[in-house]
Design a protein around this motif. Structure first.
Motif, PDB file in Angstrom:
ATOM      1  N   ARG A  27      33.988  42.513  39.706  1.00 43.22           N
ATOM      2  CA  ARG A  27      35.135  42.094  40.516  1.00 43.22           C
ATOM      3  C   ARG A  27      34.690  41.008  41.497  1.00 43.22           C
ATOM      4  NH1 ARG A  27      39.904  45.698  42.957  1.00 43.22           N
ATOM      5  NH2 ARG A  27      41.454  44.033  42.802  1.00 43.22           N
ATOM      6  N   GLY A  28      35.489  39.954  41.595  1.00 45.12           N
ATOM      7  CA  GLY A  28      35.161  38.876  42.506  1.00 45.12           C
ATOM      8  C   GLY A  28      34.161  37.884  41.957  1.00 45.12           C
ATOM      9  N   SER A  29      33.805  38.040  40.679  1.00 45.67           N
ATOM     10  CA  SER A  29      32.814  37.138  40.079  1.00 45.67           C
ATOM     11  C   SER A  29      33.447  35.855  39.558  1.00 45.67           C
ATOM     12  CB  SER A  29      32.096  37.844  38.928  1.00 45.67           C
ATOM     13  OG  SER A  29      32.997  38.092  37.855  1.00 45.67           O
ATOM     14  N   GLY A  30      34.771  35.852  39.405  1.00 42.19           N
ATOM     15  CA  GLY A  30      35.454  34.684  38.863  1.00 42.19           C
ATOM     16  C   GLY A  30      35.404  34.587  37.354  1.00 42.19           C
ATOM     17  N   ARG A  31      34.847  35.601  36.693  1.00 42.11           N
ATOM     18  CA  ARG A  31      34.680  35.536  35.244  1.00 42.11           C
ATOM     19  C   ARG A  31      35.785  36.242  34.464  1.00 42.11           C
ATOM     20  NH1 ARG A  31      28.526  37.591  34.778  1.00 42.11           N
ATOM     21  NH2 ARG A  31      29.259  38.900  36.499  1.00 42.11           N
ATOM     22  N   PHE A  32      36.560  37.079  35.163  1.00 38.37           N
ATOM     23  CA  PHE A  32      37.545  37.904  34.466  1.00 38.37           C
ATOM     24  C   PHE A  32      38.886  37.846  35.198  1.00 38.37           C
ATOM     25  CE2 PHE A  32      33.304  39.828  33.920  1.00 38.37           C
ATOM     26  CZ  PHE A  32      33.170  39.697  32.545  1.00 38.37           C
ATOM     27  N   SER A  33      39.555  36.710  35.106  1.00 43.43           N
ATOM     28  CA  SER A  33      40.765  36.492  35.902  1.00 43.43           C
ATOM     29  C   SER A  33      41.900  37.435  35.512  1.00 43.43           C
ATOM     30  CB  SER A  33      41.228  35.045  35.755  1.00 43.43           C
ATOM     31  OG  SER A  33      41.483  34.724  34.386  1.00 43.43           O
ATOM     32  N   ASN A  34      42.025  37.752  34.239  1.00 44.56           N
ATOM     33  CA  ASN A  34      43.100  38.652  33.813  1.00 44.56           C
ATOM     34  C   ASN A  34      42.836  40.087  34.266  1.00 44.56           C
ATOM     35  OD1 ASN A  34      44.556  36.584  32.327  1.00 44.56           O
ATOM     36  ND2 ASN A  34      42.914  36.714  30.817  1.00 44.56           N
ATOM     37  N   LEU A  35      41.589  40.481  34.230  1.00 42.55           N
ATOM     38  CA  LEU A  35      41.223  41.803  34.725  1.00 42.55           C
ATOM     39  C   LEU A  35      41.485  41.895  36.230  1.00 42.55           C
ATOM     40  CD1 LEU A  35      39.839  44.486  33.691  1.00 42.55           C
ATOM     41  CD2 LEU A  35      37.733  43.556  34.652  1.00 42.55           C
ATOM     42  N   GLU A  36      41.180  40.829  36.953  1.00 43.13           N
ATOM     43  CA  GLU A  36      41.436  40.794  38.396  1.00 43.13           C
ATOM     44  C   GLU A  36      42.933  40.972  38.674  1.00 43.13           C
ATOM     45  OE1 GLU A  36      39.309  40.535  40.898  1.00 43.13           O
ATOM     46  OE2 GLU A  36      37.483  39.568  40.170  1.00 43.13           O
ATOM     47  N   ALA A  37      43.772  40.262  37.917  1.00 45.93           N
ATOM     48  CA  ALA A  37      45.221  40.361  38.110  1.00 45.93           C
ATOM     49  C   ALA A  37      45.722  41.764  37.774  1.00 45.93           C
ATOM     50  CB  ALA A  37      45.938  39.319  37.251  1.00 45.93           C
ATOM     51  N   TRP A  38      45.140  42.367  36.763  1.00 52.50           N
ATOM     52  CA  TRP A  38      45.510  43.735  36.355  1.00 52.50           C
ATOM     53  C   TRP A  38      45.158  44.732  37.454  1.00 52.50           C
ATOM     54  CZ3 TRP A  38      41.898  47.656  34.582  1.00 52.50           C
ATOM     55  CH2 TRP A  38      42.471  48.730  33.911  1.00 52.50           C
ATOM     56  N   LEU A  39      43.955  44.620  37.996  1.00 49.13           N
ATOM     57  CA  LEU A  39      43.544  45.513  39.083  1.00 49.13           C
ATOM     58  C   LEU A  39      44.419  45.303  40.318  1.00 49.13           C
ATOM     59  CD1 LEU A  39      39.690  45.168  38.625  1.00 49.13           C
ATOM     60  CD2 LEU A  39      40.995  47.276  38.333  1.00 49.13           C
ATOM     61  N   ALA A  40      44.732  44.041  40.637  1.00 51.50           N
ATOM     62  CA  ALA A  40      45.583  43.747  41.789  1.00 51.50           C
ATOM     63  C   ALA A  40      46.974  44.343  41.606  1.00 51.50           C
ATOM     64  CB  ALA A  40      45.671  42.238  42.009  1.00 51.50           C
ATOM     65  N   ALA A  41      47.490  44.309  40.373  1.00 49.63           N
ATOM     66  CA  ALA A  41      48.807  44.894  40.107  1.00 49.63           C
ATOM     67  C   ALA A  41      48.782  46.405  40.330  1.00 49.63           C
ATOM     68  CB  ALA A  41      49.240  44.569  38.677  1.00 49.63           C
ATOM     69  N   PHE A  42      47.712  47.054  39.920  1.00 48.15           N
ATOM     70  CA  PHE A  42      47.575  48.490  40.193  1.00 48.15           C
ATOM     71  C   PHE A  42      47.554  48.731  41.700  1.00 48.15           C
ATOM     72  CE2 PHE A  42      46.070  49.787  35.852  1.00 48.15           C
ATOM     73  CZ  PHE A  42      46.812  50.949  35.759  1.00 48.15           C
ATOM     74  N   GLU A  43      46.822  47.895  42.430  1.00 49.55           N
ATOM     75  CA  GLU A  43      46.640  48.116  43.865  1.00 49.55           C
ATOM     76  C   GLU A  43      47.882  47.798  44.690  1.00 49.55           C
ATOM     77  OE1 GLU A  43      41.799  47.440  43.998  1.00 49.55           O
ATOM     78  OE2 GLU A  43      43.137  45.781  44.511  1.00 49.55           O
ATOM     79  N   GLU A  44      48.907  47.257  44.063  1.00 47.97           N
ATOM     80  CA  GLU A  44      50.188  47.085  44.736  1.00 47.97           C
ATOM     81  C   GLU A  44      51.026  48.358  44.678  1.00 47.97           C
ATOM     82  OE1 GLU A  44      52.037  43.790  42.846  1.00 47.97           O
ATOM     83  OE2 GLU A  44      50.709  42.292  43.753  1.00 47.97           O
ATOM     84  N   ARG A  45      50.519  49.357  43.967  1.00 45.60           N
ATOM     85  CA  ARG A  45      51.266  50.609  43.775  1.00 45.60           C
ATOM     86  C   ARG A  45      50.642  51.705  44.644  1.00 45.60           C
ATOM     87  NH1 ARG A  45      54.088  49.515  38.891  1.00 45.60           N
ATOM     88  NH2 ARG A  45      54.700  51.696  38.668  1.00 45.60           N
ATOM     89  N   PRO A  46      51.362  52.174  45.668  1.00 43.36           N
ATOM     90  CA  PRO A  46      50.811  53.228  46.546  1.00 43.36           C
ATOM     91  C   PRO A  46      50.359  54.470  45.786  1.00 43.36           C
ATOM     92  CG  PRO A  46      52.766  52.256  47.534  1.00 43.36           C
ATOM     93  CD  PRO A  46      52.674  51.699  46.139  1.00 43.36           C
TER      94      PRO A  46
END
Length: 206
Positions: free
Chosen positions: A106-125
């Motif tokens: 995470r935060g490596s800049g190598r997996f942009s779609n994975l980052e977006a997927w994790l961020a979408a999960f983290e928008e859910r309480p």
């Protein structure tokens, strides 16, 4: 279960169901590559285990990029069974690959779609209520799977996750660390909420 008003977790028979089955098979490949990397000394002969894990992770990232939204399947605007099958193990991988092998996903800049997927999960309480932290993951993994094997490159990250070197000294940085970023919803709650949660967990575990 797909009753009226209930989010469908599994797509109906057809191309999307077939895609879900393939994605679940890919998840098993990712899990196997992670096990080979984590539970063997070093990173494999000529870093073979690391390369296999990262290559499989790139395939997962590419699969996420094939959908129009953040989730694996286009048939739903919410996480489905496929996403839930992945996320519990990806959580462990983020923590353990960093802690034992010095690999920051995470935060490596190598997996942009994975980052977006994790961020979408983290928008859910509801997800944040069950999400674990890196320290808990790396402490829980050995009793379940056996000990992970460390490499020298992981020492700095492991010390930070373990709370050594002042990483757990108060007051804590509520923006998180470069190793383990906080979700925006977590950071937005502020210091008072963090103290309340810590006190609640302490009492609950007494």
């Amino acid at each position: 279960f797909s009753g009226e008003g209930t989010p469908r977790m599994v797509p109906p028979p057809g191309p999307e169901r077939d895609r879900a089955s393939k994605l679940l098979g890919l998840e098993r490949e990712l899990f196997g590559a992670w096990c080979s990397l984590t539970f063997q000394p070093g990173k494999g002969l000529m870093d073979r285990n690391e390369r296999a894990f990262m290559a499989t992770l790139r395939r997962v990232d590419e699969a996420l990029g094939e959908s129009t939204g953040p989730w694996f399947l286009d048939s739903a605007d919410h996480p489905t069974l496929v996403d839930l099958q992945y996320v519990s193990h990806v959580e462990r991988m983020l923590a353990s690959a960093l802690y034992w092998k010095g690999i920051q996903i995470r935060g490596s800049g190598r997996f942009s779609n994975l980052e977006a997927w994790l961020a979408a999960f983290e928008e859910r309480p509801a997800y944040l209520a069950t999400k674990s932290d890196y320290y808990t993951h790396v402490m829980d993994i050995p009793p379940q799977y056996g000990p992970g094997f460390s490499v020298d490159e992981a020492r700095e990250a492991a010390a930070a996750i373990d709370g050594r070197g002042g990483s757990w000294s108060l007051p804590l940085d509520l923006q998180g660390s470069a190793f383990e970023p906080l979700a925006p919803l977590q950071a937005a709650l502020g210091d008072a909420a963090a103290r309340h949660e810590a006190a609640f967990e302490l009492v609950a575990n007494h």
